[in-house]
Design a protein around this motif. Structure first.
Motif, short mmCIF file in Angstrom:
data_model
loop_
_atom_site.label_atom_id
_atom_site.label_comp_id
_atom_site.label_asym_id
_atom_site.label_seq_id
_atom_site.Cartn_x
_atom_site.Cartn_y
_atom_site.Cartn_z
N HIS A 77 -34.69 51.06 -5.15
CA HIS A 77 -33.37 51.67 -5.00
C HIS A 77 -33.31 52.50 -3.73
CE1 HIS A 77 -32.86 50.55 -9.22
NE2 HIS A 77 -34.06 51.06 -9.41
N CYS A 109 -26.44 54.67 -5.34
CA CYS A 109 -27.51 53.76 -4.95
C CYS A 109 -27.00 52.85 -3.83
CB CYS A 109 -27.97 52.94 -6.14
SG CYS A 109 -29.26 51.76 -5.73
N HIS A 117 -26.46 48.29 -11.14
CA HIS A 117 -26.48 48.97 -9.84
C HIS A 117 -25.33 49.95 -9.68
CE1 HIS A 117 -26.40 49.66 -5.57
NE2 HIS A 117 -25.27 49.01 -5.43
N MET A 120 -25.47 53.49 -11.06
CA MET A 120 -26.45 54.47 -10.55
C MET A 120 -25.73 55.54 -9.72
SD MET A 120 -29.85 52.32 -9.70
CE MET A 120 -30.73 53.83 -9.37
CU LIG Z 1 -28.76 49.89 -6.80
#
Ligand SMILES: [Cu+2]
Length: 128
Positions: A77, A109, A117, A120
């Motif tokens: 990440h 992220c 994703h 995040m």
């Molecule tokens: Cu990510």
């Protein structure tokens, strides 16, 4: 009249508590002598895994250097602190910067890392 006193007492209590809360963050930044900014900085480590950062909020003080570190515990990440131009990934894991404006800054992220994703997210809270 009594009510007013209770209110004042409560406010004092809340202020006292929040002052204590910020102290713990400061003591984590114990400085080694002889070095400048980085050593005196408030050290904050953000631990990333699939698919979250370890805290919802990270708190720092305005006008004091912050040494921000990204630790990838699981998966790959990256992160960006929006509006502060701070970007970290596995190549640049630590950055020292000094936030000069109090506020809430979104942390996201930056590497498409899979299923969640987009979930995040965290916040860097810069306190007065
Ligand atoms: Cu990510």
């Amino acid at each position: 009249m009594k009510k007013l006193w209770i209110c004042t007492g409560l406010i004092a209590l809340i202020l006292g508590l929040s002052a204590c809360g910020t102290k713990t963050g400061e003591s984590a930044a114990s400085a080694s002598p002889g070095t400048q900014d980085a050593a005196n900085a408030q050290k904050v480590t953000i631990v990333a895994s699939n698919w979250k950062f370890d805290k919802a909020e990270y708190r720092v003080k305005k006008g004091q250097p912050v040494s921000l570190t990204l630790k990838n515990e699981q998966g790959v990440h990256g992160l960006e602190v929006e509006k502060l131009n701070v970007k970290l990934d596995n190549k640049t894991k630590t950055k020292v910067f000094t936030p000069d404006k109090a506020g809430r800054y979104n942390i996201v992220c930056t590497i498409p890392c899979g299923t969640d994703h987009l979930k995040m997210k965290a916040v860097l809270v810069v306190e007065e």
